[in-house]
Design a protein around this motif. Structure first.
Motif: not given
Length: 310
Positions: A188-213
């Motif tokens: 979990s990180s708020h530094q999107m540049n590092l997430v974009e550089e490192m992560c294979d997949r992502l799951f994003m929550i907004q107001r307790g619900e899935k918006v991206i996976y």
């Protein structure tokens, strides 16, 4: 790829507020999976449920073939967002204590501690008390504590927060190395540049619900594919009516054209008027940072329809 952790249909409420609504995702062996969302979205609640700090109202969490209170926590490493080590304890002692809590052999732990202290530029600090360390050094020690027992699943909550660029690189290299050796990592990180550089997949929550996976490519295909940035003083009217331009942003001598989905950049460029002033031109895909801001602020300028699925 083997699935290490499965979160299925997680629901959690606090009084009248529903913090999690049908949260489902998995983390696979050897991958770096990002869990993202603005403050208050439900990330920390999800992580705390995985760690058994609290339990969901409904839904299930499975690690290997174990679930609920039967999950072997000694196979999981956890770096919490809120750092905390006993300040008046020596570095070696606190790390051996953490290894012992995970039932890890202490002789082996001591060897690994000395190896990691050297790797993280903390050689010779094993007999220094935690309170004598700088903030960055303390963060390195806590990171070592989260991986000293060779976990199969590693959960990292804001691991790069407060680190200087050099230390960030050290952490990134070690996280990649752990994943390459088979550790499943939930980050979990708020530094999107590092997430974009490192992560294979992502799951994003907004107001307790899935918006991206999904994978980063999956996510970017769901949003406007490209943007064109032009440096040069131009009239916005010469650009906003160009074909396949969804919207135009202009500030001083910089104009950003957000292009339609599936545009072919090499063909689209032929639409630019000959009289444009172009000191520099760049066409690239929108960044994860831009997608995050768009979703977190409810602008909905980029998304076309639906959610992204793995």
């Amino acid at each position: 790829m083997e699935t290490m952790l499965t979160v299925n249909g997680l629901e959690k409420s606090f009084k009248d507020k529903k913090a999690l609504k049908d949260i489902s995702f998995d983390v696979r062996k050897g991958e770096i999976m990002a869990i993202l969302g603005p403050n208050g979205a439900g990330k920390s609640t999800t992580i705390r449920n995985i760690m058994g700090i609290m339990y969901p109202d409904s839904g299930s969490i499975t690690f290997h073939n174990y679930s609920g209170k039967d999950i072997p926590r000694n196979k999981i490493g956890y770096l919490p967002e809120e750092r905390g080590l006993y300040k008046n304890v020596k570095v070696m002692d606190i790390l051996l204590y953490l290894a012992d809590l995970k039932d890890y052999p202490l002789d082996q732990a001591k060897e690994r501690i000395l190896m990691y202290l050297k790797k993280f530029d903390l050689e010779g600090k094993e007999n220094v008390s935690v309170e004598e360390l700088s903030k960055g050094m303390g963060q390195k020690v806590q990171f070592i504590g989260s991986i000293i027992h060779e976990p199969e699943l590693l959960i990292l909550d804001e691991p790069f927060s407060g680190l200087d660029p050099v230390s960030q690189e050290v952490f990134k290299e070690e996280i990649r190395s752990l994943a390459n050796n088979g550790t499943a990592i939930l980050l979990s990180s708020h530094q999107m540049n590092l997430v974009e550089e490192m992560c294979d997949r992502l799951f994003m929550i907004q107001r307790g619900e899935k918006v991206i996976y999904g994978t980063l490519d999956d996510v970017k295909k769901q949003y406007a594919n490209f943007k064109c940035t032009i440096h040069g003083r131009n009239k916005i009217g010469d650009l906003e009516n160009l074909p396949e331009v969804l919207r135009v942003e202009q500030k001083d001598d910089t104009t950003i054209l957000h292009l339609d989905k599936d545009v072919e950049p090499s063909i689209w460029l032929k639409n630019l008027p000959d009289h444009l002033v172009i000191h520099e031109l760049k066409i690239n895909r929108i960044s994860l940072h831009e997608i995050f801001i768009d979703i977190a602020t409810d602008k909905n300028l980029l998304k076309e329809d639906g959610v992204v699925h793995a």
